[in-house]
Design an enzyme around this catalytic site. Structure first.
Site, PDB file in Angstrom:
ATOM      1  NE  ARG A   1      -4.301  -1.350   0.026  1.00  0.00           N
ATOM      2  CZ  ARG A   1      -4.472  -2.381  -0.782  1.00  0.00           C
ATOM      3  NH1 ARG A   1      -3.469  -2.748  -1.589  1.00  0.00           N
ATOM      4  NH2 ARG A   1      -5.604  -3.060  -0.784  1.00  0.00           N
TER       5      ARG A   1
ATOM      6  CD1 TRP B   1      -2.945  -5.847  -8.554  1.00  0.00           C
ATOM      7  CD2 TRP B   1      -4.559  -7.271  -9.104  1.00  0.00           C
ATOM      8  NE1 TRP B   1      -3.886  -5.135  -9.264  1.00  0.00           N
ATOM      9  CE2 TRP B   1      -4.894  -5.988  -9.610  1.00  0.00           C
ATOM     10  CE3 TRP B   1      -5.438  -8.337  -9.330  1.00  0.00           C
ATOM     11  CZ2 TRP B   1      -6.056  -5.741 -10.324  1.00  0.00           C
ATOM     12  CZ3 TRP B   1      -6.603  -8.081 -10.047  1.00  0.00           C
ATOM     13  CH2 TRP B   1      -6.904  -6.793 -10.537  1.00  0.00           C
TER      14      TRP B   1
ATOM     15  CG  HIS C   1      -2.311  -1.239  -7.339  1.00  0.00           C
ATOM     16  ND1 HIS C   1      -2.810  -0.523  -6.276  1.00  0.00           N
ATOM     17  CD2 HIS C   1      -2.345  -2.548  -6.952  1.00  0.00           C
ATOM     18  CE1 HIS C   1      -3.153  -1.356  -5.298  1.00  0.00           C
ATOM     19  NE2 HIS C   1      -2.872  -2.591  -5.687  1.00  0.00           N
TER      20      HIS C   1
ATOM     21  CD  GLU D   1      -2.830   2.686  -6.007  1.00  0.00           C
ATOM     22  OE1 GLU D   1      -1.735   2.244  -5.603  1.00  0.00           O
ATOM     23  OE2 GLU D   1      -3.867   1.987  -6.065  1.00  0.00           O
TER      24      GLU D   1
ATOM     25  CG  ASP E   1       2.420  -2.584  -8.498  1.00  0.00           C
ATOM     26  OD1 ASP E   1       2.467  -2.222  -9.700  1.00  0.00           O
ATOM     27  OD2 ASP E   1       1.499  -3.300  -8.038  1.00  0.00           O
TER      28      ASP E   1
END
Length: 323
Positions: free
Chosen positions: A240, A294, A291, A269, A264
């Site tokens: 985060r 994942w 981001h 965001e 990331d």
């Protein structure tokens, strides 16, 4: 006649179009929105029985206007966008997704580590700028290249992602140490779990895998970066953005207290064009990705499958992954 259960998906565009949603195994109405702004939340969830959200925030004032709401199904692991206390007070169950990205995130962590440790982006840019031709020989050594074997990988967070990163590190010949919570002494019989400040001082690479809470907000600031300065480690954050004080990060990078940083995540965001983390992109030892640690195809589909399984389990009276 009982009306069908009303399910509202607030931000479908946070999953790629290639991701398919399994059939929901009970009678329902599904309302899917690509995106939902803060101003649209209350209206869209007002009549919902189940709400699916990835990053759309559901605050106390929103939940108070959703009298039928019984389940918030988070299409992610992190829950800092949900007012969990308000949900509990209203008898709303909150579920999340777990252990779906135990390959994708660790691989992204090491993609950032390899890129920085071997200065891949810096060399790529120098080749584009004509430096290879200027060198007059088959190679040149403008940026240092260092092996990972024998270096110390410090991890903050020892959940499934932290453990998966640790396994990759050990496979590459790295020494792995986990940080205890700040202020917690080293536990007897756990040589790989060290006090927080000791991990900062010893790590050649520090990777963050802890949740964002009031206790971890700006976990790394000027004081922490000064502790890290003698080793000039790499800093990796796929957790985060709020874990790092960005002003302190800029100073640490520009003063040379860090050997580099690969991020990331950030706050907000997406970041505005003049955001401090965008300005830092001028540095050759800094990488910012949007981001997507994942977001392998396999992980996104696993997330979507688990999301529907969570909803079905709740409907069957056996809720799972409850926060």
């Amino acid at each position: 006649m009982t009306p069908p259960i009303r399910i509202v998906f607030l931000d479908r565009d946070t999953l790629a179009d290639s991701v398919t949603l399994k059939a929901i195994p009970f009678e329902h109405e599904l309302f899917v929105f690509a995106r939902t702004s803060p101003e649209q939340v209350a209206e869209r969830i007002a009549a919902a029985d189940i709400v699916i959200t990835n990053k759309v925030a559901l605050r106390r004032e929103h939940l108070a206007q959703a009298p039928h709401l019984r389940l918030i199904a988070i299409a992610a692991t992190g829950s800092d966008n949900i007012d969990l206390a308000a949900a509990r007070e209203q008898g709303i169950t909150v579920s999340n997704i777990r252990d779906y990205a135990v390959r994708s995130v660790p691989e992204h962590v090491f993609a950032l580590i390899f890129a920085l440790r071997r200065n891949i982006t810096a060399y790529r840019q120098s080749v584009r700028d004509g430096r290879w031709q200027q060198s007059g020989q088959f190679c040149y050594f403008d940026y240092p290249i260092r092996d990972l074997a024998g270096s110390t990988l410090g991890l903050i967070g020892s959940g499934s992602l932290g453990q998966a990163v640790a396994a990759l590190g050990r496979a590459l010949g790295m020494k792995v140490v986990f940080a205890q919570r700040r202020g917690q002494a080293q536990a007897a019989g756990e040589p790989d779990r060290l006090p927080f400040e000791q991990v900062l001082a010893q790590a050649d690479i520090l990777s963050l895998h802890c949740p964002l809470t009031p206790d971890t907000q700006h976990l790394l600031g000027l004081e922490e970066f000064r502790l890290m300065a003698p080793r000039r480690p790499l800093l990796i954050n796929t957790a985060r953005g709020g874990l790092i004080d960005n002003q302190a990060l800029e100073q640490a990078l520009r003063q040379g207290w860090l050997g580099g940083a690969g991020l990331d995540v950030c706050v907000p965001e997406p970041p505005p064009a003049d955001h401090i983390l965008m300005r830092l992109l001028e540095l050759p030892n800094y990488i910012l990705t949007p981001h997507i640690a994942w977001a392998s195809e396999q992980s996104m589909q696993a997330l979507a499958d688990q999301l529907i399984d969570n909803i079905a389990a709740f409907h069957d009276g056996v809720p799972r992954n409850v926060l």
